[in-house]
Motif scaffolding. Structure first.
Motif, PDB file in Angstrom:
ATOM      1  N   CYS A 127       0.862  -1.192   0.000  1.00 41.29           N
ATOM      2  CA  CYS A 127       0.000   0.000   0.000  1.00 41.29           C
ATOM      3  C   CYS A 127       0.891   1.232   0.000  1.00 41.29           C
ATOM      4  O   CYS A 127       2.130   1.109   0.029  1.00 41.29           O
ATOM      5  N   GLY A 128       0.279   2.387   0.011  1.00 40.07           N
ATOM      6  CA  GLY A 128       1.062   3.621  -0.013  1.00 40.07           C
ATOM      7  C   GLY A 128       1.918   3.783   1.224  1.00 40.07           C
ATOM      8  O   GLY A 128       3.094   4.171   1.147  1.00 40.07           O
ATOM      9  N   THR A 129       1.353   3.466   2.380  1.00 42.11           N
ATOM     10  CA  THR A 129       2.085   3.608   3.638  1.00 42.11           C
ATOM     11  C   THR A 129       3.325   2.717   3.646  1.00 42.11           C
ATOM     12  O   THR A 129       4.416   3.141   4.041  1.00 42.11           O
TER      13      THR A 129
ATOM     14  N   LEU B 212       5.948   4.252   1.271  1.00 42.96           N
ATOM     15  CA  LEU B 212       6.609   5.410   1.892  1.00 42.96           C
ATOM     16  C   LEU B 212       7.550   4.942   2.999  1.00 42.96           C
ATOM     17  O   LEU B 212       8.661   5.462   3.151  1.00 42.96           O
TER      18      LEU B 212
ATOM     19  N   TYR C 212       0.265  12.549   6.961  1.00 44.47           N
ATOM     20  CA  TYR C 212      -0.889  11.637   6.840  1.00 44.47           C
ATOM     21  C   TYR C 212      -0.910  10.624   7.994  1.00 44.47           C
ATOM     22  O   TYR C 212       0.129  10.073   8.368  1.00 44.47           O
TER      23      TYR C 212
ATOM     24  N   THR D 133      -1.509   7.495   8.683  1.00 47.38           N
ATOM     25  CA  THR D 133      -0.896   6.160   8.719  1.00 47.38           C
ATOM     26  C   THR D 133       0.629   6.223   8.758  1.00 47.38           C
ATOM     27  O   THR D 133       1.270   5.214   9.047  1.00 47.38           O
ATOM     28  N   ILE D 134       1.213   7.385   8.462  1.00 45.85           N
ATOM     29  CA  ILE D 134       2.674   7.516   8.492  1.00 45.85           C
ATOM     30  C   ILE D 134       3.167   7.703   9.934  1.00 45.85           C
ATOM     31  O   ILE D 134       4.345   7.506  10.229  1.00 45.85           O
TER      32      ILE D 134
ATOM     33  N   GLN E 138       4.536  16.470   2.035  1.00 49.04           N
ATOM     34  CA  GLN E 138       3.315  15.755   1.637  1.00 49.04           C
ATOM     35  C   GLN E 138       2.563  16.641   0.656  1.00 49.04           C
ATOM     36  O   GLN E 138       2.140  17.737   0.988  1.00 49.04           O
TER      37      GLN E 138
ATOM     38  N   SER F  38      -0.389  16.067  -1.161  1.00 44.93           N
ATOM     39  CA  SER F  38      -1.843  16.138  -1.073  1.00 44.93           C
ATOM     40  C   SER F  38      -2.281  16.531   0.330  1.00 44.93           C
ATOM     41  O   SER F  38      -1.573  16.300   1.301  1.00 44.93           O
TER      42      SER F  38
ATOM     43  N   ASP G 289       5.824  12.720  -0.580  1.00 48.45           N
ATOM     44  CA  ASP G 289       4.687  11.800  -0.602  1.00 48.45           C
ATOM     45  C   ASP G 289       3.803  12.313  -1.735  1.00 48.45           C
ATOM     46  O   ASP G 289       3.142  13.332  -1.599  1.00 48.45           O
TER      47      ASP G 289
ATOM     48  N   CYS H 255       1.232  10.856  -3.251  1.00 47.86           N
ATOM     49  CA  CYS H 255      -0.091  10.230  -3.339  1.00 47.86           C
ATOM     50  C   CYS H 255      -1.149  11.208  -3.847  1.00 47.86           C
ATOM     51  O   CYS H 255      -1.238  12.329  -3.347  1.00 47.86           O
ATOM     52  N   TYR H 256      -1.934  10.769  -4.803  1.00 47.54           N
ATOM     53  CA  TYR H 256      -3.047  11.519  -5.412  1.00 47.54           C
ATOM     54  C   TYR H 256      -2.598  12.629  -6.351  1.00 47.54           C
ATOM     55  O   TYR H 256      -3.445  13.302  -6.942  1.00 47.54           O
TER      56      TYR H 256
ATOM     57  N   SER I 141       1.043   5.219  -4.324  1.00 50.09           N
ATOM     58  CA  SER I 141       0.293   3.965  -4.304  1.00 50.09           C
ATOM     59  C   SER I 141      -0.289   3.632  -5.671  1.00 50.09           C
ATOM     60  O   SER I 141      -0.758   4.522  -6.389  1.00 50.09           O
TER      61      SER I 141
ATOM     62  N   LYS J 245      -4.111   4.181  -6.334  1.00 47.45           N
ATOM     63  CA  LYS J 245      -4.497   5.566  -6.614  1.00 47.45           C
ATOM     64  C   LYS J 245      -4.095   5.870  -8.067  1.00 47.45           C
ATOM     65  O   LYS J 245      -4.043   4.940  -8.885  1.00 47.45           O
TER      66      LYS J 245
HETATM   67  C1  LIG Z   1      -3.271   7.377   0.519  1.00 49.74           C
HETATM   68  C2  LIG Z   1      -2.195   8.190   1.107  1.00 49.74           C
HETATM   69  C3  LIG Z   1      -1.114   7.598   1.747  1.00 49.74           C
HETATM   70  C4  LIG Z   1      -0.936   6.101   1.876  1.00 49.74           C
HETATM   71  O1  LIG Z   1      -2.064   5.466   2.286  1.00 49.74           O
HETATM   72  P1  LIG Z   1      -2.367   3.910   2.006  1.00 49.74           P
HETATM   73  O2  LIG Z   1      -3.775   3.819   2.432  1.00 49.74           O
HETATM   74  O3  LIG Z   1      -1.447   3.138   2.859  1.00 49.74           O
HETATM   75  O4  LIG Z   1      -2.170   3.622   0.561  1.00 49.74           O
HETATM   76  C5  LIG Z   1      -0.130   8.432   2.250  1.00 49.74           C
HETATM   77  N1  LIG Z   1      -0.212   9.755   2.123  1.00 49.74           N
HETATM   78  C6  LIG Z   1      -1.241  10.362   1.503  1.00 49.74           C
HETATM   79  C7  LIG Z   1      -1.266  11.854   1.379  1.00 49.74           C
HETATM   80  C8  LIG Z   1      -2.264   9.607   0.975  1.00 49.74           C
HETATM   81  O5  LIG Z   1      -3.275  10.188   0.336  1.00 49.74           O
END
Ligand SMILES: *Cc1c(COP(=O)(O)O)cnc(C)c1O
Length: 420
Positions: free
Chosen positions: A91-93, A96, A118, A120-121, A172, A174, A206, A208-209, A229, A232
């Motif tokens: 996954c993205g997390t 990263l 974010y 989850t980080i 980051q 997004s 990061d 993502c998006y 990810s 995405k």
């Molecule tokens: C989606 C996202 C992540 C990673 O999230 P996962 O759900 O693990 O894929 C990290 N940073 C940002 C800004 C995100 O939008």
């Protein structure tokens, strides 16, 4: 709308108006999409992608040509020296995290310059949790420069925070689930210039998006390494899972030793038949991102038309696919998500309810009806039931379908008497 779905005349009229208002933004999206598609096609041609690259490897995956060619194709698409794109990045997390652990060493300081990252980080860095082997557990110190009260970057704060111990500056792009403006490549370039005046720290983004929303990616604007990810933007809704890391060749190599193990790096990792989907998804990503962006613009226009506040606004230039809508109260958030779910191609028969999600201090409601579990390049929305009562929506691989999802969300709100 035809006779397959029913909405009230108020929603039909507002949607018509929203389409008119959106036309200038749509033209901008089309222009970027065409540019990026040409760029991606050129990368496929340059690297002579052919059918044999889709062949499945198993076991160690030694000498998997498809895997190695795809790395170079992605690097050419994002303008970097090298990249790693793998279904095995879960996954993205995870992706990263691999980059952070690959690049940072005990005693290093990581400086995040876009406020708290974010959610989850946090566990990766060690802001929350302990004993799980976070960066903190390994002796990496975390510092951050908060955003200014209006959500923009504090350049002076960054200058003050920089010193020779800082090994990484983390950005980051997004907004995540906040209402700050997302950063474009121009903002990232300004941060990179500020950093480079005082420091040779690795600049990591990061991403993502953000992929394919603008004509260039952060590596062309001073970033040393980016990650994201595949469920995405860059997976184009076709890759079944995965992530990517791209940037300077020496840094990508370091990340490869964390992705597998020191000594082996990128030499191992079977494609298990996933290469074709990753090639195909990457090829289609500029188009799919365009569809998601149009859905976001339409949603902003429609909800502005209905008296709500959208951020970004319908006519604002976009740097990611996220659209936030301020819906004023819990009832409206619930109606939005339940309405949108009714227009999902998958799981339209289920009705989302607010729940106590781990890591949140309030209940959260979400809509998702995706072909790929958790995919947020497909139409989806999330709303924590708390101030400012905003819903964050993203995706749709298909504007015509995404538009219906957004209209059904509006219809549900209207039906419940929540539009003034
Ligand atoms: C989606 C996202 C992540 C990673 O999230 P996962 O759900 O693990 O894929 C990290 N940073 C940002 C800004 C995100 O939008």
């Amino acid at each position: 709308m035809n006779s397959f779905f029913k909405v009230d005349d108020v929603i039909t009229a507002a949607s018509k108006k929203a389409m008119e208002v959106s036309s200038a933004s749509f033209a901008r999206i089309d222009e970027v999409r065409a540019y990026n598609q040409e760029k991606v096609l050129a990368a496929f041609v340059k690297n002579s992608v052919n059918e044999s690259h889709f062949t499945e490897s198993t076991g160690y995956g030694y000498g998997d040509r498809g895997r190695d060619v795809l790395d170079q194709v992605l690097a050419d698409c994002v303008g970097s020296e090298d990249s790693l794109i793998r279904h095995s990045l879960t996954c993205g997390t995870h992706t990263l995290g691999v980059a952070l652990f690959g690049l940072l060493r005990p005693g290093d300081i990581m400086l995040c310059v876009t406020g708290t990252p974010y959610d989850t980080i946090h566990g990766v860095i060690g802001i929350t949790g302990s004993g799980m082997g976070s960066l903190k557990d390994y002796g990496v110190t975390y510092k951050q420069v908060d955003l200014l009260p209006d959500g923009t970057v504090d350049y002076e704060g960054i200058e003050k925070a920089l010193n020779e111990k800082i090994a990484m500056v983390y950005i980051q792009r997004s907004r995540g689930y906040s209402l700050r403006p997302s950063l474009g490549v121009a903002d990232i370039e300004k941060i990179a210039k500020t950093v480079r005046e005082k420091s040779d720290a690795v600049i990591m983004v990061d991403n993502c998006y953000g992929e394919f929303v603008e004509k260039t990616e952060p590596v062309s604007h001073g970033a040393d390494i980016i990650a994201g990810s595949l469920i995405k933007n860059p997976g184009g809704g076709i890759a079944k899972c995965g992530g990517y890391i791209a940037g300077r060749a020496d840094l990508v190599e370091k990340c490869s030793y964390r992705m597998t193990v020191p000594g082996l790096g990128r030499e191992v990792g079977p494609s298990l038949g996933q290469s074709r989907g990753m090639f195909m998804g990457l090829f289609n990503a500029p188009h799919i991102v365009g569809e998601a962006l149009k859905t976001a613009v339409f949603a902003a226009s429609l909800f502005e038309e209905l008296g709500f506040e959208a951020t970004p606004k319908s006519n604002e230039a976009r740097v990611d696919i996220i659209q936030a809508l301020k819906l004023c109260n819990s009832d409206t958030l619930v109606a939005f998500c339940q309405g949108m779910q009714k227009g999902a191609p998958i799981d339209s028969n289920v009705c989302p309810e607010p729940w106590d999600m781990p890591g949140y201090d309030s209940k959260v409601i979400m809509s998702a009806g995706a072909f790929t579990g958790g995919s947020s390049i497909e139409l989806s929305s999330d709303a924590p039931l708390r101030e400012p009562y905003a819903v964050w929506m993203q995706g749709s691989m298909n504007f015509d379908s995404g538009k219906i999802g957004v209209m059904l969300a509006a219809q549900e709100i209207y039906k419940r008497g929540l539009i003034k």
